[in-house]
Design a protein around this motif. Sequence first.
Motif, PDB file in Angstrom:
ATOM      1  N   ARG A   1      55.735  35.917  35.748  1.00  0.00           N
ATOM      2  CA  ARG A   1      55.230  35.074  34.662  1.00  0.00           C
ATOM      3  C   ARG A   1      55.907  35.389  33.332  1.00  0.00           C
ATOM      4  N   GLU A   2      56.258  36.654  33.125  1.00  0.00           N
ATOM      5  CA  GLU A   2      56.993  36.997  31.905  1.00  0.00           C
ATOM      6  C   GLU A   2      58.431  36.481  31.978  1.00  0.00           C
ATOM      7  N   LYS A   3      59.030  36.516  33.179  1.00  0.00           N
ATOM      8  CA  LYS A   3      60.406  36.034  33.356  1.00  0.00           C
ATOM      9  C   LYS A   3      60.516  34.556  32.997  1.00  0.00           C
ATOM     10  N   TYR A   4      59.497  33.765  33.380  1.00  0.00           N
ATOM     11  CA  TYR A   4      59.532  32.317  33.148  1.00  0.00           C
ATOM     12  C   TYR A   4      58.659  31.898  31.958  1.00  0.00           C
ATOM     13  N   HIS A   5      58.258  32.881  31.146  1.00  0.00           N
ATOM     14  CA  HIS A   5      57.517  32.612  29.905  1.00  0.00           C
ATOM     15  C   HIS A   5      56.244  31.802  30.155  1.00  0.00           C
ATOM     16  N   GLN A   6      55.549  32.101  31.244  1.00  0.00           N
ATOM     17  CA  GLN A   6      54.289  31.416  31.567  1.00  0.00           C
ATOM     18  C   GLN A   6      53.154  32.139  30.827  1.00  0.00           C
ATOM     19  N   LYS A   7      53.067  31.888  29.530  1.00  0.00           N
ATOM     20  CA  LYS A   7      52.229  32.703  28.661  1.00  0.00           C
ATOM     21  C   LYS A   7      50.742  32.649  29.032  1.00  0.00           C
ATOM     22  N   SER A   8      50.262  31.465  29.404  1.00  0.00           N
ATOM     23  CA  SER A   8      48.837  31.373  29.750  1.00  0.00           C
ATOM     24  C   SER A   8      48.523  32.182  31.005  1.00  0.00           C
ATOM     25  N   GLU A   9      49.482  32.220  31.952  1.00  0.00           N
ATOM     26  CA  GLU A   9      49.255  32.978  33.176  1.00  0.00           C
ATOM     27  C   GLU A   9      49.480  34.477  32.959  1.00  0.00           C
ATOM     28  N   ILE A  10      50.270  34.826  31.940  1.00  0.00           N
ATOM     29  CA  ILE A  10      50.432  36.248  31.596  1.00  0.00           C
ATOM     30  C   ILE A  10      49.077  36.837  31.236  1.00  0.00           C
ATOM     31  N   ALA A  11      48.256  36.066  30.520  1.00  0.00           N
ATOM     32  CA  ALA A  11      46.916  36.542  30.147  1.00  0.00           C
ATOM     33  C   ALA A  11      46.085  36.837  31.394  1.00  0.00           C
ATOM     34  N   THR A  12      46.192  35.973  32.418  1.00  0.00           N
ATOM     35  CA  THR A  12      45.449  36.198  33.666  1.00  0.00           C
ATOM     36  C   THR A  12      45.891  37.491  34.329  1.00  0.00           C
ATOM     37  N   SER A  13      47.209  37.704  34.438  1.00  0.00           N
ATOM     38  CA  SER A  13      47.716  38.921  35.077  1.00  0.00           C
ATOM     39  C   SER A  13      47.299  40.170  34.303  1.00  0.00           C
ATOM     40  N   LEU A  14      47.350  40.105  32.982  1.00  0.00           N
ATOM     41  CA  LEU A  14      46.919  41.252  32.171  1.00  0.00           C
ATOM     42  C   LEU A  14      45.453  41.573  32.420  1.00  0.00           C
ATOM     43  N   SER A  15      44.623  40.527  32.504  1.00  0.00           N
ATOM     44  CA  SER A  15      43.190  40.753  32.767  1.00  0.00           C
ATOM     45  C   SER A  15      42.975  41.392  34.133  1.00  0.00           C
ATOM     46  N   ASN A  16      43.693  40.905  35.134  1.00  0.00           N
ATOM     47  CA  ASN A  16      43.539  41.470  36.478  1.00  0.00           C
ATOM     48  C   ASN A  16      44.001  42.928  36.533  1.00  0.00           C
ATOM     49  N   ILE A  17      45.104  43.226  35.859  1.00  0.00           N
ATOM     50  CA  ILE A  17      45.571  44.616  35.795  1.00  0.00           C
ATOM     51  C   ILE A  17      44.528  45.489  35.108  1.00  0.00           C
ATOM     52  N   ALA A  18      43.913  44.969  34.045  1.00  0.00           N
ATOM     53  CA  ALA A  18      42.884  45.719  33.331  1.00  0.00           C
ATOM     54  C   ALA A  18      41.680  45.997  34.226  1.00  0.00           C
ATOM     55  N   VAL A  19      41.319  45.024  35.064  1.00  0.00           N
ATOM     56  CA  VAL A  19      40.207  45.218  35.998  1.00  0.00           C
ATOM     57  C   VAL A  19      40.497  46.391  36.935  1.00  0.00           C
ATOM     58  N   VAL A  20      41.711  46.410  37.499  1.00  0.00           N
ATOM     59  CA  VAL A  20      42.076  47.476  38.440  1.00  0.00           C
ATOM     60  C   VAL A  20      42.077  48.835  37.743  1.00  0.00           C
ATOM     61  N   LEU A  21      42.621  48.883  36.536  1.00  0.00           N
ATOM     62  CA  LEU A  21      42.623  50.141  35.787  1.00  0.00           C
ATOM     63  C   LEU A  21      41.202  50.632  35.536  1.00  0.00           C
ATOM     64  N   GLY A  22      40.305  49.691  35.243  1.00  0.00           N
ATOM     65  CA  GLY A  22      38.901  50.065  35.057  1.00  0.00           C
ATOM     66  C   GLY A  22      38.290  50.601  36.333  1.00  0.00           C
ATOM     67  N   ALA A  23      38.627  49.969  37.470  1.00  0.00           N
ATOM     68  CA  ALA A  23      38.103  50.430  38.760  1.00  0.00           C
ATOM     69  C   ALA A  23      38.603  51.830  39.093  1.00  0.00           C
ATOM     70  N   GLN A  24      39.802  52.176  38.585  1.00  0.00           N
ATOM     71  CA  GLN A  24      40.362  53.513  38.802  1.00  0.00           C
ATOM     72  C   GLN A  24      39.831  54.534  37.798  1.00  0.00           C
ATOM     73  N   GLY A  25      38.956  54.073  36.888  1.00  0.00           N
ATOM     74  CA  GLY A  25      38.390  54.979  35.894  1.00  0.00           C
ATOM     75  C   GLY A  25      39.288  55.213  34.696  1.00  0.00           C
ATOM     76  N   LYS A  26      40.380  54.453  34.582  1.00  0.00           N
ATOM     77  CA  LYS A  26      41.305  54.600  33.451  1.00  0.00           C
ATOM     78  C   LYS A  26      40.860  53.651  32.334  1.00  0.00           C
ATOM     79  N   TYR A  27      39.732  53.984  31.702  1.00  0.00           N
ATOM     80  CA  TYR A  27      39.067  53.062  30.780  1.00  0.00           C
ATOM     81  C   TYR A  27      39.888  52.780  29.517  1.00  0.00           C
ATOM     82  N   SER A  28      40.566  53.789  28.987  1.00  0.00           N
ATOM     83  CA  SER A  28      41.346  53.576  27.762  1.00  0.00           C
ATOM     84  C   SER A  28      42.480  52.587  28.012  1.00  0.00           C
ATOM     85  N   LYS A  29      43.235  52.782  29.115  1.00  0.00           N
ATOM     86  CA  LYS A  29      44.329  51.861  29.444  1.00  0.00           C
ATOM     87  C   LYS A  29      43.785  50.471  29.767  1.00  0.00           C
ATOM     88  N   SER A  30      42.621  50.431  30.456  1.00  0.00           N
ATOM     89  CA  SER A  30      42.003  49.145  30.782  1.00  0.00           C
ATOM     90  C   SER A  30      41.624  48.393  29.510  1.00  0.00           C
TER      91      SER A  30
END
Length: 653
Positions: free
Chosen positions: A194-223
């Motif tokens: 999504r970053e390669k093709y500048h799909q900015k609205s979908e970049i937000a979705t991927s960032l949110s999903n990555i944040a969810v996983v980081l939270g599940a791993q207990g990495k709250y600051s990075k999340s």
Amino acid sequence: MFKIVQISVFLFALCCSFSVIGQSTSKKMDSLMQHAETSNDSVKLRIYNKVSFYYIFNEPERAKALLLKGINQAEKKKIPFSEAELINTYGIYYDVSGQSDSAKYYFEKALSISKKHDYGIITVMIINNLGMFHWNKGNYQDALNYFFQALEMNKNNAKDSGNGIYFNNIGLIYQEMGQYDKSLEYHEKALAVREKYHQKSEIATSLSNIAVVLGAQGKYSKSEETFMKAIKMAKAENEMGKYYDALSGLSTIYIEQNQPLKAIPLLEELREGRNKHNIDRRSNLVAISHLIDAYNTTENLTAALKYVTSGTNFLQEFPDIKNSAVDFFQNASETYFRTGNSKEGLAFIKKAINAKEEIFSSENATAIAALETKFKVAAKEKDLAEARANLVQRELEVEQKNSLIFGTLAVAVFLGILGFLVYKQQKLKNNQLLKEGELKAALAKIETQNQLQEQRLRISRDLHDNIGSQLTFIISSIDNLKFGLNGAATSVTDKLGKISEFTSQTIYELRDTIWAMNKNDISVEDLQARISNFIEKAKVSSDVEFHFDVAENILKETNFTSMQGMNMYRIIQEAVNNSLKYAEASLIKVAIKKREDALVEVLIFDNGKGFDLKNSKSGNGLANIQKRAKDLGGNVKITSEEEKGTTLLLSFK
């Protein structure tokens, strides 16, 4: 498990290349419908499909009516592309509304039309939606299979710019399965595309999903940091639906860290925003429930009661929201108990219990229907296998007759040679048929064992997830009742305590049953560990001395079936409990050994006060022991003498 429900709601939208863009969306839908009336048939049907998708998440009944109208027109006008597209969206309507069987039917119907006409773009979209269907059903392996198929097909249909959605979905499945490292790998792949093709609205979705996983791993600051990036990106692109999803995820991070004061303003903002812009308003019950919980924690009961009223009105508007309603009812009951209104607290506990029972009844009915379908399919496959075997036999008989006819016409000198060849050929075929039969029997046996294991795992999982969670819910509800009935008669609170204790014991017994069901065989080491654990718990609650001994010969040589292992464990458990309750013993011995004649012996002895076998009444405990011994195909002998203790001897092969 840490997760955010809202992020996965709009995955179908990605498949249909359509996103919600704020308060002007409703007006744009009306404008599109006006344009449709003056357009040709193909354009009109494409507009119907696009507008219907918007209405699925906002006005579902309106979406259904428009989709049926479009499908009917596509059939009459013979426009298969639009027909496949609209039927696929109709499947999405049913999946979002929780009617999974209907969703699967329409997805497969759309897939059949699309494959027939080689519509690659629609086919890959439907394959993805079938993955979503299996995801919602909890069939994660099937869902992954469909998403990987869609990823592979997309290589033939378009540039790799379309891979982001499939990487995203695969990451979400691994996330649901708790495989966070794999989930993070695919979410980062989706982000890279999504970053390669500048799909900015979908970049937000991927960032949110990555944040969810980081939270599940207990990495709250990075999340938290990643959610902040998603919020900034979504707002910059005016993607308000994704903006509110990211706010919801960040508020969950704060709730996980017991920081309700940080979560409250985010929850209030996303709730007001969704209402104002009419974006996925059905998800607001989750936000309302979290707000009640947060205000309960901060003792702001006035604000909590305000959201209880708001949630009650919300459920009148959306009565079909079941899962979120359970949490809402539970949090509302706590609010009323905290304010001293035990009557309303009890009423909301009852609503929570009824909602929970309705969910489990529906899930059980679905499971039973699926099981029945599976057995019907198995029966058809068996009939087909028998038909194939009969066909092979008839073909063999025809070949034998032909060999006989040709043999009689041959020259006499060749009769011996021909007979020998026929004999060798027949012997070879018979050997092949025999081997094929053995192979089929072996495969059938393996398949049966696999099916039995799958059934065993499914039933044990249902016991753990459904009944186990209901029992845990009952314990929680009883604790709420005790909190709400503070100051009530001691007999009432004692009775509630006993019910809670009995329910907890039931959970332990359920876990023992699941332990046995999950195994084909139970080793003596497994059984020894289970019994030792039980005895250690018994030691804690009594002053009795325990001796537990397992002979070396049985440790090395013996395995039990799951039924034998569970019956042995229950007999020992029943006998030890009887000794603890009635014998007033200071010593209890448990021993397991194997005799030379291959009989297994289990001995339970206590040095308690004993009892008169002839004059005492046999209770349920002794009756259960006798029944389990009979199930083992063995015998149980009980000897007891007053003031000299009691001995129970179980023997079986």
